[in-house]
Design an enzyme around this catalytic site. Structure first.
Site, short mmCIF file in Angstrom:
data_model
loop_
_atom_site.label_atom_id
_atom_site.label_comp_id
_atom_site.label_asym_id
_atom_site.label_seq_id
_atom_site.Cartn_x
_atom_site.Cartn_y
_atom_site.Cartn_z
N GLY A 1 64.77 -66.56 56.71
CA GLY A 1 66.33 -66.82 56.93
C GLY A 1 65.54 -64.48 57.27
N GLY B 1 66.11 -61.51 56.57
CA GLY B 1 65.51 -60.44 55.42
C GLY B 1 63.63 -60.33 56.53
N THR C 1 67.80 -71.33 55.87
CA THR C 1 68.76 -70.96 55.04
C THR C 1 69.44 -72.18 54.63
OG1 THR C 1 70.24 -69.56 53.74
CG2 THR C 1 70.36 -69.49 56.29
N ASP D 1 72.42 -71.39 53.51
CA ASP D 1 73.45 -70.11 53.23
C ASP D 1 74.38 -70.84 55.09
OD1 ASP D 1 73.03 -69.24 50.77
OD2 ASP D 1 72.19 -67.44 51.95
N ARG E 1 75.59 -66.87 49.32
CA ARG E 1 76.06 -65.06 49.39
C ARG E 1 77.10 -64.31 50.71
NH1 ARG E 1 71.05 -62.41 51.89
NH2 ARG E 1 70.86 -63.46 53.51
N HIS F 1 71.00 -72.87 41.88
CA HIS F 1 69.19 -73.36 42.68
C HIS F 1 69.20 -74.98 42.75
CE1 HIS F 1 69.00 -68.52 41.26
NE2 HIS F 1 68.14 -69.29 42.74
N ARG G 1 68.73 -75.65 46.13
CA ARG G 1 67.73 -75.15 47.20
C ARG G 1 66.89 -76.16 46.55
NH1 ARG G 1 67.51 -69.05 46.81
NH2 ARG G 1 64.96 -69.76 45.36
O1 F6P Z 1 69.92 -66.51 50.32
C1 F6P Z 1 69.75 -68.32 49.57
C2 F6P Z 1 70.25 -67.72 47.96
O2 F6P Z 1 70.21 -68.97 47.38
C3 F6P Z 1 71.72 -67.57 48.12
O3 F6P Z 1 72.65 -68.93 48.67
C4 F6P Z 1 72.21 -66.84 47.18
O4 F6P Z 1 72.46 -65.61 46.80
C5 F6P Z 1 70.46 -66.00 46.79
O5 F6P Z 1 69.50 -66.78 47.68
C6 F6P Z 1 69.89 -66.14 45.68
O6 F6P Z 1 68.32 -65.82 45.08
P1 F6P Z 1 67.63 -65.41 44.27
O7 F6P Z 1 66.87 -67.14 44.20
O8 F6P Z 1 66.99 -64.71 44.45
O9 F6P Z 1 68.45 -65.72 42.49
#
Ligand code: F6P
Length: 366
Positions: free
Chosen positions: A120, A122, A143, A145, A189, A290, A293
Site C-alpha cells: 500500500g 507506506g 489495500t 482501503d 483509514r 480484521h 482483511r
Molecule cells: O490499511 C489497511 C487497514 O486494514 C486499515 O483499514 C486499518 O485502519 C489498518 O489497516 C489496521 O491496521 P492493523 O492491522 O495494524 O491493525
C-alpha cells in the site's frame, strides 16, 4: 523473450495483508518462470526480510493451490520502515538505523536484480525511495482501503466490501427481530470506500464516512422517520475514520513503529451510544475489524491480482523500473512511483456513488 538483462527477481509483500496477495505472488512466479525464464526469490516479512536476509527461491511448485488462499505465503509486516529500522547496537541499545546499505548488500548477495513490491502507500513510499537509490523496482498496489489515487481500484477492496456486505445482511435479520439499531464499524483509514460501497450493497439506512462530517441530529431524524413509517429497525455503517461536524476521528491507539502514527477505532461505539441517548432506541454496535482483511479473495480480486502480477513482471522484462502497475479500466497500465503515492483517493461527496445512495434514501448525516 528474456528479461532485459535481468535473470533473477525478488518479490515481497509489505504493510497490512489483504485478500489477493497470494494470487499476485502466484502470477509473478508463473509469469517470470514459465514465460520469461527468470528465477524468483521470495522475501519473507516485507522489507524486514530484505534487511535480515530472509530470502529463499520461489518456484512454480511453491505457488500451487494458493490462488484462493487469503493472507500471504511470504508473510508481511507494517512495522518495518527500513530507513528508521530499530537496530540494537554493540552496547545493546536500540536506535533507528537507515538499513539501505544492508538492503543493497543483500540484493547483491542473493543476485536479485529487480524487485516486485506488493504494498500500500507506506510500502510503495519505501519502494520509491529505494528506486531513487538505484534499486530496480516495480510496485503492485494492494489495500482493502482502496485509497490509492493512481489506480481505479486496488485488489483486496472488492473482497472486503463483500465481507462487510455479508455482515450487513446478517445484521438486518437480527436488527429487524429485535427492533434495534445496529451500528457496524468498518475499516478504511481516512477514506470511506468500504463503508460507502458495503452500505450501498447491504441496504444500509445511514452511512457515515470521513469525507462527509456528520450531524447526529440528522442521523437521529432518519432513524425516527423510519420508526414513524413502521420500520422499527435501522442499519448504520460507520467508517473507522468518520467524525462528527466540528469533531475529530476516534483514535484507539497511538503507535510509533508503523507508517501510520495512529490506529483508528471506536467511532461505531460512540455513534451507537449517541443514537441510543438521543433517539431512545435500543442500539448495539460491532467492529468488523480484521475479518475484512482475511479469507478467500473474490473472483474480481483474483483476476485483478493475477493481471497485476503478470503486468509487473512484464514491466521488469521491458526494463520499465520505478513504476507501479495500475488499473485504468478496462486496461492494466502503469504509473511512475512518484505519482502512485502522491495523492490519496477519497470519496467525492458530490460523486455518483453518494448521489445514488442519497437517491435511494440513505442518510449521510449532512
Ligand atoms: O490499511 C489497511 C487497514 O486494514 C486499515 O483499514 C486499518 O485502519 C489498518 O489497516 C489496521 O491496521 P492493523 O492491522 O495494524 O491493525
Amino acid at each position: 523473450m528474456m528479461g532485459k538483462g535481468v535473470k533473477r527477481i525478488g518479490v515481497l509483500t509489505g504493510g497490512g495483508d489483504c485478500p489477493g496477495l497470494n494470487a499476485v505472488i502466484r502470477a509473478v512466479v508463473k509469469t517470470a518462470v514459465n514465460r520469461y525464464d527468470l528465477e524468483v526469490m521470495g522475501i519473507n516479512d516485507g522489507f524486514e526480510g530484505l534487511i535480515h536476509g530472509w530470502i529463499k527461491p520461489l518456484t512454480p511448485a511453491d505457488v500451487v493451490g494458493i490462488l484462493p488462499r487469503g493472507g500471504t505465503i511470504l508473510g508481511t509486516t507494517n512495522r518495518a520502515n527500513p530507513f528508521q529500522y530499530p537496530w540494537k547496537d554493540e552496547n545493546g541499545v536500540t536506535r533507528p538505523r537507515d538499513c539501505t546499505p544492508i538492503i543493497l548488500d543483500n540484493l547483491a548477495k542473493y543476485g536479485i536484480e529487480a524487485l516486485v513490491v506488493i504494498g500500500g502507500d507506506g510500502s510503495l513510499k519505501v519502494a520509491r525511495e529505494l528506486a531513487q537509490q538505484g534499486v530496480k523496482i516495480v510496485g503492485v498496489p494492494k489495500t482493502i482501503d482502496n485509497d490509492l489515487n493512481a489506480t481505479d481500484v486496488t485488489f483486496g477492496f472488492d473482497t472486503a466490501v463483500n465481507t462487510a456486505t455479508e455482515a450487513l445482511d446478517k445484521l438486518h435479520t437480527t436488527a429487524e427481530s429485535h427492533h434495534r439499531v445496529m451500528v457496524l464499524e468498518v475499516m478504511g483509514r481516512y477514506a470511506g470506500w468500504i463503508a460507502l460501497e458495503a452500505g450501498l450493497a447491504g441496504g444500509a439506512d445511514v452511512i457515515l464516512i470521513p469525507e462527509i462530517p456528520y450531524d447526529l441530529s440528522k442521523v437521529c431524524a432518519k432513524i425516527m422517520s423510519r420508526t414513524e413509517q413502521g420500520k422499527k429497525f435501522s442499519i448504520v455503517v460507520v467508517a473507522e475514520g468518520a467524525a462528527p461536524k466540528g469533531g475529530s476521528m476516534v483514535v484507539s491507539e497511538y503507535v510509533n513503529d508503523t507508517f501510520d502514527p495512529v490506529r483508528l477505532g471506536g467511532i461505531g461505539k460512540k455513534v451507537a451510544q449517541d443514537i441510543a441517548a438521543e433517539c431512545a432506541v435500543e442500539t448495539r454496535s460491532l467492529v468488523l475489524g480484521h475479518l475484512q482483511r482475511g479469507g478467500s479473495p473474490s473472483a474480481f480480486d483474483r483476476i485483478l491480482a493475477t493481471r497485476f502480477g503478470a503486468a509487473a513482471v512484464k514491466l521488469v522484462v521491458e526494463g520499465r523500473f520505478g513504476r507501479m502497475v495500475c488499473l485504468r479500466t478496462p486496461n492494466i497500465d502503469s504509473v511512475d512511483l512518484d505519482e502512485a503515492v502522491r495523492e490519496m483517493k477519497r470519496v467525492d461527496p458530490e460523486g455518483d456513488l453518494v448521489y445514488a445512495a442519497k437517491s435511494v434514501g440513505i442518510c449521510f448525516g449532512d
